[in-house]
Design a protein around this motif. Structure first.
Motif, PDB file in Angstrom:
ATOM      1  N   ALA B 143       0.843  -1.200   0.000  1.00 47.83           N
ATOM      2  CA  ALA B 143       0.000   0.000   0.000  1.00 47.83           C
ATOM      3  C   ALA B 143       0.878   1.251   0.000  1.00 47.83           C
ATOM      4  N   HIS B 144       1.935   1.195   0.800  1.00 48.58           N
ATOM      5  CA  HIS B 144       2.832   2.335   0.904  1.00 48.58           C
ATOM      6  C   HIS B 144       3.508   2.624  -0.426  1.00 48.58           C
ATOM      7  N   SER B 145       3.964   1.570  -1.110  1.00 48.22           N
ATOM      8  CA  SER B 145       4.663   1.828  -2.373  1.00 48.22           C
ATOM      9  C   SER B 145       3.689   2.273  -3.455  1.00 48.22           C
ATOM     10  N   SER B 146       2.435   1.772  -3.423  1.00 44.28           N
ATOM     11  CA  SER B 146       1.493   2.248  -4.444  1.00 44.28           C
ATOM     12  C   SER B 146       1.107   3.706  -4.181  1.00 44.28           C
ATOM     13  N   LEU B 147       1.023   4.040  -2.883  1.00 45.53           N
ATOM     14  CA  LEU B 147       0.766   5.443  -2.539  1.00 45.53           C
ATOM     15  C   LEU B 147       1.892   6.350  -3.042  1.00 45.53           C
ATOM     16  N   ASN B 149       3.769   5.782  -5.531  1.00 43.54           N
ATOM     17  CA  ASN B 149       3.615   5.885  -6.993  1.00 43.54           C
ATOM     18  C   ASN B 149       2.622   6.977  -7.369  1.00 43.54           C
ATOM     19  N   VAL B 150       1.486   6.929  -6.661  1.00 45.21           N
ATOM     20  CA  VAL B 150       0.438   7.921  -6.934  1.00 45.21           C
ATOM     21  C   VAL B 150       0.991   9.324  -6.693  1.00 45.21           C
ATOM     22  N   GLN B 151       1.683   9.428  -5.563  1.00 44.10           N
ATOM     23  CA  GLN B 151       2.240  10.727  -5.202  1.00 44.10           C
ATOM     24  C   GLN B 151       3.200  11.228  -6.285  1.00 44.10           C
ATOM     25  N   LYS B 152       4.018  10.270  -6.782  1.00 43.07           N
ATOM     26  CA  LYS B 152       5.003  10.620  -7.808  1.00 43.07           C
ATOM     27  C   LYS B 152       4.289  11.110  -9.077  1.00 43.07           C
ATOM     28  N   ARG B 153       3.229  10.333  -9.445  1.00 41.66           N
ATOM     29  CA  ARG B 153       2.511  10.702 -10.672  1.00 41.66           C
ATOM     30  C   ARG B 153       1.820  12.053 -10.522  1.00 41.66           C
ATOM     31  N   LEU B 154       1.281  12.278  -9.303  1.00 38.36           N
ATOM     32  CA  LEU B 154       0.624  13.564  -9.039  1.00 38.36           C
ATOM     33  C   LEU B 154       1.615  14.707  -9.197  1.00 38.36           C
TER      34      LEU B 154
END
Lengths: 275, 159
Positions: B143-147, B149-154
């Motif tokens: 969950a932490h790494s997918s978060l 990822n999202v943060q990076k994409r944002l």
């Protein structure tokens, strides 16, 4: 022939000799007890497994009988079937209890030979059996580390102090075990030979250094750490074999290969002169 | 590895009689799956292929000691609880085992059935909790790494 000694000097000599003999016997007894004490940890381990099994089996059998009792009283078919299966388990547990008891009594028999005080007279004994008993005691200590191989020939009954000779066998077996670091093998071989028996005990241990060889059968010499050996075992063994039984004890050794002890005991003792 | 319902107990003792007695008792009192081995090597093989909740081992055995076996068990399945069941009177070995192998419990022979059962039940509970904990941690990690990822994409979308 020298001049006869005056009677009082003779008396004194006799009492001194008796005292020396008494002290030697006391020393031998103390050494035996010290050796037994060191073996006890292994023996305790060997006895605790069968006792644990017997206690556990007893509990299971009682529980099963209670289950069977209430199943019989209720007549419930499922309960009866379950109890029937449990009876099979109980039968196999009872068989195990028998084996466990035999194991414990074998060890106790070994201990009894060892602690029995020898009667003044020699008796005929089966030396293979004496060695077997000592092997049971030492195996507790050797287990998992040293393989013991026996090659017993048919031996005639030997006139001896059996428990003293057992002490010799035990002493040499324990030494053999101490000589082996890590895994190894001890081979015990017995043969009837002329008018006597020949027992050899060979180990695959570190061997005895050439400079130590002349010293090891003399008293007070040990290469073992404090608390492991008294340095008296082999000198006592030598006295028991040679002086008490008119036999011989010697060894051959190669450093890094191992040591073999040879003990020879006559089947019959020469009649000692009376007086 | 499957999440089997029945707890799995491994018992290692070079004395067949000990395995039979412990098995008879546990089968009477519990629903555990019991796997007994007189050879520690076979127990190691079993643990490489099956999920185990608790391993109970004798101390003095030919070829492989209880300490060596439990060390292997720890490497293969760190969450499985480890118990030493020994008749050896030497406390030094117990202390060494507890320190070196991270023993869960040390039981002396002759053992008390009720005490052994309690230890095994608690050991199973412990290993199940440890395993659950590890799963939760790894879920959190994902969950932490997918978060992240999202943060990076944002961040990329805005910059």
């Amino acid at each position: 022939m020298s001049q006869p000694d005056p009677p009082e000097a003779l008396n004194e000599l006799a009492s001194l000799r008796a005292k020396a003999e008494r002290l030697a016997a006391q020393l031998a007894e103390e050494h035996k007890m010290a050796e037994l004490g060191r073996l006890l940890a292994g023996i305790v381990h060997e006895i605790n497994s069968p006792i644990g099994s017997i206690l556990s089996n007893n509990q299971v059998i009682i529980r099963s009988l209670e289950m069977l009792k209430s199943a019989l009283a209720s007549g419930d078919r499922a309960a009866l079937e379950k109890s029937g299966r449990q009876v099979e388990t109980c039968l196999s547990l009872a068989a195990i209890d028998k084996i466990a008891c035999e194991r414990i009594s074998e060890l106790v028999r070994g201990l009894k030979t060892f602690v029995r005080v020898d009667s003044a007279e020699m008796r005929k004994a089966d030396l293979n059996e004496q060695i077997e008993n000592m092997l049971k005691l030492t195996q507790c200590d050797f287990r998992g580390r040293i393989a013991v191989e026996t090659d017993f020939g048919a031996l005639p009954p030997v006139e001896c102090h059996a428990s003293m000779l057992s002490q010799v066998f035990l002493n040499i077996l324990v030494n053999a075990g101490h000589a082996i670091d890590g895994p190894g093998k001890i081979t015990v071989r017995t043969r009837a030979e002329g008018g006597g028996v020949h027992i050899s005990i060979a180990d695959t241990g570190h061997g005895i250094k050439p400079e130590d060889r002349p010293k090891i059968l003399a008293g007070g010499f040990t290469t073992k750490a404090v608390g492991v050996g008294t340095g008296l075992g082999l000198s006592l063994s030598k006295r028991i074999v040679e002086e008490t039984h008119g036999g011989s004890i010697d060894f051959e050794s190669e450093v890094g290969v191992g040591t073999t002890f040879h003990i020879r005991i006559p089947v019959e003792q020469k009649k000692k002169a009376a007086g | 590895m499957s999440t089997n319902q029945k707890a799995s107990v491994v018992i290692v003792d070079d004395e067949e009689m000990v395995i039979t007695s412990v098995r008879a008792y546990l089968e009477l009192e519990t629903e555990f799956e019991i796997h007994g081995f007189t050879e520690p090597e076979q127990a190691v093989k079993h643990m490489e292929n099956h999920l185990v909740d608790i391993a109970v081992s004798d101390y003095l055995m030919p070829r492989m000691s209880g300490i060596q076996f439990l060390t292997r068990a720890k490497q293969i399945q760190p969450e499985a609880s480890r118990v030493l069941l020994t008749g050896h009177a030497d406390k030094q070995s117990a202390i060494q085992a507890i320190n070196d192998v991270g023993l869960y419990q040390y039981v002396e022979k002759p053992w008390e059935n009720a005490q052994l059962l309690l230890i095994i039940q608690n050991g199973i509970e412990r290993s199940k909790l440890l395993r659950e904990l590890r799963e939760k941690v790894s879920e959190l990690d994902t969950a932490h790494s997918s978060l992240k990822n999202v943060q990076k994409r944002l961040l990329q979308a805005f910059l």
